[in-house]
Motif scaffolding. Structure first.
Motif, PDB file in Angstrom:
ATOM      1  N   MET A 296       3.784   0.404  -9.577  1.00 34.05           N
ATOM      2  CA  MET A 296       2.479  -0.470  -8.959  1.00 34.05           C
ATOM      3  C   MET A 296       1.543  -0.676 -10.051  1.00 34.05           C
ATOM      4  O   MET A 296       1.240  -0.218 -11.265  1.00 34.05           O
ATOM      5  CB  MET A 296       1.931   0.751  -8.237  1.00 34.05           C
ATOM      6  CG  MET A 296       2.838   1.126  -6.919  1.00 34.05           C
ATOM      7  SD  MET A 296       2.786  -0.266  -5.682  1.00 34.05           S
ATOM      8  CE  MET A 296       1.143  -0.251  -5.202  1.00 34.05           C
ATOM      9  N   VAL A 297       0.960  -2.057  -9.701  1.00 37.71           N
ATOM     10  CA  VAL A 297      -0.255  -2.449 -10.673  1.00 37.71           C
ATOM     11  C   VAL A 297      -1.236  -2.850  -9.703  1.00 37.71           C
ATOM     12  O   VAL A 297      -1.041  -3.478  -8.609  1.00 37.71           O
ATOM     13  CB  VAL A 297       0.294  -3.666 -11.314  1.00 37.71           C
ATOM     14  CG1 VAL A 297      -0.931  -4.400 -12.091  1.00 37.71           C
ATOM     15  CG2 VAL A 297       1.264  -3.102 -12.274  1.00 37.71           C
ATOM     16  N   GLY A 298      -2.370  -2.495  -9.862  1.00 38.36           N
ATOM     17  CA  GLY A 298      -3.796  -2.741  -9.179  1.00 38.36           C
ATOM     18  C   GLY A 298      -4.498  -3.613  -9.907  1.00 38.36           C
ATOM     19  O   GLY A 298      -4.772  -3.251 -11.163  1.00 38.36           O
ATOM     20  N   ARG A 299      -5.363  -4.524  -9.187  1.00 35.17           N
ATOM     21  CA  ARG A 299      -6.536  -5.330 -10.007  1.00 35.17           C
ATOM     22  C   ARG A 299      -7.712  -5.669  -9.265  1.00 35.17           C
ATOM     23  O   ARG A 299      -7.482  -5.572  -7.792  1.00 35.17           O
ATOM     24  CB  ARG A 299      -5.749  -6.799 -10.207  1.00 35.17           C
ATOM     25  CG  ARG A 299      -6.748  -7.505 -10.924  1.00 35.17           C
ATOM     26  CD  ARG A 299      -6.280  -9.140 -10.863  1.00 35.17           C
ATOM     27  NE  ARG A 299      -6.234  -9.648  -9.760  1.00 35.17           N
ATOM     28  CZ  ARG A 299      -6.395 -10.913  -9.362  1.00 35.17           C
ATOM     29  NH1 ARG A 299      -6.645 -11.687 -10.231  1.00 35.17           N
ATOM     30  NH2 ARG A 299      -6.263 -11.328  -7.931  1.00 35.17           N
TER      31      ARG A 299
ATOM     32  N   TRP B 220      -2.859  -4.312  -4.845  1.00 28.80           N
ATOM     33  CA  TRP B 220      -2.063  -3.699  -5.214  1.00 28.80           C
ATOM     34  C   TRP B 220      -0.911  -4.534  -5.077  1.00 28.80           C
ATOM     35  O   TRP B 220      -0.426  -5.032  -3.926  1.00 28.80           O
ATOM     36  CB  TRP B 220      -2.062  -2.353  -4.581  1.00 28.80           C
ATOM     37  CG  TRP B 220      -3.267  -1.450  -4.662  1.00 28.80           C
ATOM     38  CD1 TRP B 220      -4.295  -1.361  -4.204  1.00 28.80           C
ATOM     39  CD2 TRP B 220      -3.124  -0.566  -5.901  1.00 28.80           C
ATOM     40  NE1 TRP B 220      -5.154  -0.653  -4.695  1.00 28.80           N
ATOM     41  CE2 TRP B 220      -4.725  -0.052  -5.718  1.00 28.80           C
ATOM     42  CE3 TRP B 220      -2.260   0.030  -6.875  1.00 28.80           C
ATOM     43  CZ2 TRP B 220      -5.154   1.093  -6.660  1.00 28.80           C
ATOM     44  CZ3 TRP B 220      -3.061   0.882  -7.703  1.00 28.80           C
ATOM     45  CH2 TRP B 220      -3.970   1.452  -7.697  1.00 28.80           C
ATOM     46  N   ASN B 221       0.019  -4.413  -5.872  1.00 25.83           N
ATOM     47  CA  ASN B 221       1.444  -5.134  -6.106  1.00 25.83           C
ATOM     48  C   ASN B 221       2.445  -4.077  -6.812  1.00 25.83           C
ATOM     49  O   ASN B 221       2.162  -3.645  -7.633  1.00 25.83           O
ATOM     50  CB  ASN B 221       1.400  -6.273  -6.944  1.00 25.83           C
ATOM     51  CG  ASN B 221       0.485  -7.594  -6.053  1.00 25.83           C
ATOM     52  OD1 ASN B 221       0.949  -7.882  -4.902  1.00 25.83           O
ATOM     53  ND2 ASN B 221      -0.540  -7.963  -7.007  1.00 25.83           N
ATOM     54  N   LYS B 222       3.601  -4.133  -6.068  1.00 29.23           N
ATOM     55  CA  LYS B 222       4.848  -3.419  -6.719  1.00 29.23           C
ATOM     56  C   LYS B 222       5.324  -4.612  -7.379  1.00 29.23           C
ATOM     57  O   LYS B 222       6.154  -5.659  -6.931  1.00 29.23           O
ATOM     58  CB  LYS B 222       5.514  -2.757  -5.535  1.00 29.23           C
ATOM     59  CG  LYS B 222       6.658  -1.895  -6.218  1.00 29.23           C
ATOM     60  CD  LYS B 222       7.445  -1.366  -5.276  1.00 29.23           C
ATOM     61  CE  LYS B 222       6.746  -0.332  -4.460  1.00 29.23           C
ATOM     62  NZ  LYS B 222       6.408   0.940  -5.008  1.00 29.23           N
ATOM     63  N   VAL B 223       5.717  -4.261  -8.569  1.00 30.60           N
ATOM     64  CA  VAL B 223       6.476  -5.279  -9.689  1.00 30.60           C
ATOM     65  C   VAL B 223       7.793  -5.409  -9.181  1.00 30.60           C
ATOM     66  O   VAL B 223       8.791  -4.565  -9.017  1.00 30.60           O
ATOM     67  CB  VAL B 223       6.341  -4.908 -11.078  1.00 30.60           C
ATOM     68  CG1 VAL B 223       7.160  -5.826 -11.868  1.00 30.60           C
ATOM     69  CG2 VAL B 223       4.982  -4.748 -11.499  1.00 30.60           C
ATOM     70  N   ASP B 224       8.273  -6.634  -8.807  1.00 30.10           N
ATOM     71  CA  ASP B 224       9.593  -6.851  -8.537  1.00 30.10           C
ATOM     72  C   ASP B 224      10.645  -6.543  -9.356  1.00 30.10           C
ATOM     73  O   ASP B 224      10.589  -6.669 -10.569  1.00 30.10           O
ATOM     74  CB  ASP B 224       9.764  -8.300  -8.263  1.00 30.10           C
ATOM     75  CG  ASP B 224       9.036  -8.921  -6.840  1.00 30.10           C
ATOM     76  OD1 ASP B 224       8.893  -8.192  -5.989  1.00 30.10           O
ATOM     77  OD2 ASP B 224       8.948 -10.026  -6.779  1.00 30.10           O
ATOM     78  N   GLY B 225      11.699  -5.927  -9.120  1.00 34.39           N
ATOM     79  CA  GLY B 225      12.752  -5.107  -9.758  1.00 34.39           C
ATOM     80  C   GLY B 225      12.453  -3.872 -10.749  1.00 34.39           C
ATOM     81  O   GLY B 225      13.324  -3.506 -11.335  1.00 34.39           O
ATOM     82  N   PHE B 226      11.199  -3.633 -10.269  1.00 31.80           N
ATOM     83  CA  PHE B 226      11.057  -2.340 -11.180  1.00 31.80           C
ATOM     84  C   PHE B 226      10.049  -1.262 -10.322  1.00 31.80           C
ATOM     85  O   PHE B 226       9.169  -0.698 -10.605  1.00 31.80           O
ATOM     86  CB  PHE B 226       9.823  -2.659 -12.364  1.00 31.80           C
ATOM     87  CG  PHE B 226      10.284  -3.655 -13.295  1.00 31.80           C
ATOM     88  CD1 PHE B 226      11.004  -2.754 -14.580  1.00 31.80           C
ATOM     89  CD2 PHE B 226      10.395  -5.000 -13.355  1.00 31.80           C
ATOM     90  CE1 PHE B 226      11.552  -3.913 -15.413  1.00 31.80           C
ATOM     91  CE2 PHE B 226      11.234  -5.787 -14.276  1.00 31.80           C
ATOM     92  CZ  PHE B 226      11.618  -5.114 -15.418  1.00 31.80           C
ATOM     93  N   ALA B 227      10.588  -1.022  -9.258  1.00 31.56           N
ATOM     94  CA  ALA B 227      10.099  -0.150  -7.894  1.00 31.56           C
ATOM     95  C   ALA B 227      10.009   1.284  -8.535  1.00 31.56           C
ATOM     96  O   ALA B 227       9.291   1.919  -7.942  1.00 31.56           O
ATOM     97  CB  ALA B 227      10.997  -0.355  -6.790  1.00 31.56           C
ATOM     98  N   LYS B 228      11.045   1.662  -9.505  1.00 32.54           N
ATOM     99  CA  LYS B 228      11.148   3.032  -9.751  1.00 32.54           C
ATOM    100  C   LYS B 228      10.410   3.415 -11.261  1.00 32.54           C
ATOM    101  O   LYS B 228      10.358   4.443 -11.850  1.00 32.54           O
ATOM    102  CB  LYS B 228      12.507   3.378 -10.046  1.00 32.54           C
ATOM    103  CG  LYS B 228      13.087   3.685  -8.392  1.00 32.54           C
ATOM    104  CD  LYS B 228      14.416   4.307  -8.371  1.00 32.54           C
ATOM    105  CE  LYS B 228      15.041   4.225  -7.155  1.00 32.54           C
ATOM    106  NZ  LYS B 228      16.406   4.907  -7.217  1.00 32.54           N
ATOM    107  N   THR B 229       9.641   2.191 -11.947  1.00 33.26           N
ATOM    108  CA  THR B 229       9.277   2.161 -13.403  1.00 33.26           C
ATOM    109  C   THR B 229       8.077   2.752 -13.279  1.00 33.26           C
ATOM    110  O   THR B 229       7.098   2.602 -12.418  1.00 33.26           O
ATOM    111  CB  THR B 229       9.375   0.644 -13.825  1.00 33.26           C
ATOM    112  OG1 THR B 229      10.652   0.390 -13.839  1.00 33.26           O
ATOM    113  CG2 THR B 229       8.823   0.867 -15.438  1.00 33.26           C
TER     114      THR B 229
END
Length: 330
Positions: free
Chosen positions: A51-54, A64-73
């Protein structure tokens, strides 16, 4: 005499300003440790579950966005430069660094290391072009990678040139603040665990802070100038203990002193607001100092992992578990 005493009391009482914590957002399951405050309006955060928020309105609303391909990072640190550009680090194997130039909608992998044992801890930039990422030791040498083009490309420091770590010495990725810049071209960083040291140029100085176990040591470093900095930490498995959880120096690390009144427990982040005013936070609360770190007082029992002041401005934000983002009213 009574009038003079009353007058003196009012002067002292008035010199201690009041601070409160204003909760802004807490509707997410992500645990946030990455926080970058660009201006009083532009705030970026990063955390678990990709997750990244801005926010571009001073924290009133967050996207809020979940970075594609990195759902568990777990993105433990973030460095933002404006409303569109930011860099995040994914901590463990494979260790990755990602960059966005469109406000977090899309992210590009700019660095990746799949070696076993890779664990990125923190990131620091001198300016919008030059930056450093630091990580736990690989083959006994502290991992360091640098960029000189705004994070588009990263070069790993060869192991033979990297600083050596003692056995059981590493770093805590607790708030992205165990490495800090001083001036235009100098970096300081701290370690923890079995040994807790501060690295200043070619000097490796043992800190008089709690150490000797995997869970102990320095977690965060705040720097005001080349002579004045503060270190906080403790034992995150004994979070209410105040034992050796903070040290200060005012002569560039030649000597360290402990506060008369220490922070109220283990602390994972510390930040200068002015030369005399500091704020520190941890999972048991938030403390402030009005006298350069000599004495601390608790202003909140709510736990946070990280606190940062705006690079260009005066706003101060905090972030922590359960997606908590807050603002300091001061």
């Amino acid at each position: 005499m009574k009038q003079l005493l009353l007058f003196a009391f009012l002067i002292v009482a008035g010199s201690v300003s009041s601070q409160t914590i204003q909760l802004l957002d807490s509707n997410h399951t992500s645990s946030i440790r990455g926080l970058s405050v660009v201006t009083d309006k532009i705030v970026w955060v990063s955390g678990t579950n990709g997750m990244v928020g801005r926010s571009i309105d001073g924290g009133a609303t967050f996207t809020w966005n979940k970075v594609d391909g990195f759902a568990k990072t777990d993105f433990r640190d973030i460095e933002a430069f404006d409303a569109n550009t930011a860099i995040i680090i994914g901590i463990d194997t494979p260790a990755v660094i990602l960059k966005t130039v469109d406000g977090g909608k899309n992210w590009k992998i700019v660095f990746q290391d799949k070696r076993p044992g890779m664990f990125l801890d923190a990131m620091e930039f001198f300016n919008e072009k030059s930056g450093v990422v630091i990580g736990d030791p690989i083959n006994g040498k502290i991992f360091i990678a640098v960029t000189i083009d705004g994070g588009d490309n990263w070069r790993t420091m060869p192991e033979q040139l990297a600083p050596a770590a003692e056995k059981g010495e590493a770093m805590f990725a607790s708030s992205g603040t165990n490495i800090r810049s001083v001036g235009k071209n100098e970096l300081l960083f701290i370690t923890g665990g079995m040994y807790s040291r501060i690295f200043i140029r070619n000097d490796k100085i043992l800190l008089p802070i709690l150490q000797g176990k995997e869970t102990t040591g320095a977690n965060s470093l705040a720097v005001w100038d080349k002579k004045t900095f503060t270190v906080v930490g403790g034992d995150f498995m004994n979070a209410t203990s105040t034992e050796k959880n903070c040290v200060l120096t005012r002569n560039g690390g030649k000597t360290f002193i402990s506060p008369t009144t220490p922070p109220f427990g283990y602390r994972s982040c510390v930040e200068y607001l002015t030369k005399s005013k500091l704020i520190t936070c941890g999972i048991t609360g938030v403390d402030v100092s009005e006298d350069g770190g000599d004495n601390w007082r608790n202003i909140s029992a709510t736990g946070f992992h990280v606190v940062r002041k705006a690079k260009k401005g005066s706003a101060v934000f905090l972030a922590g578990g359960k997606g908590k983002v807050a603002k300091l009213v001061w």
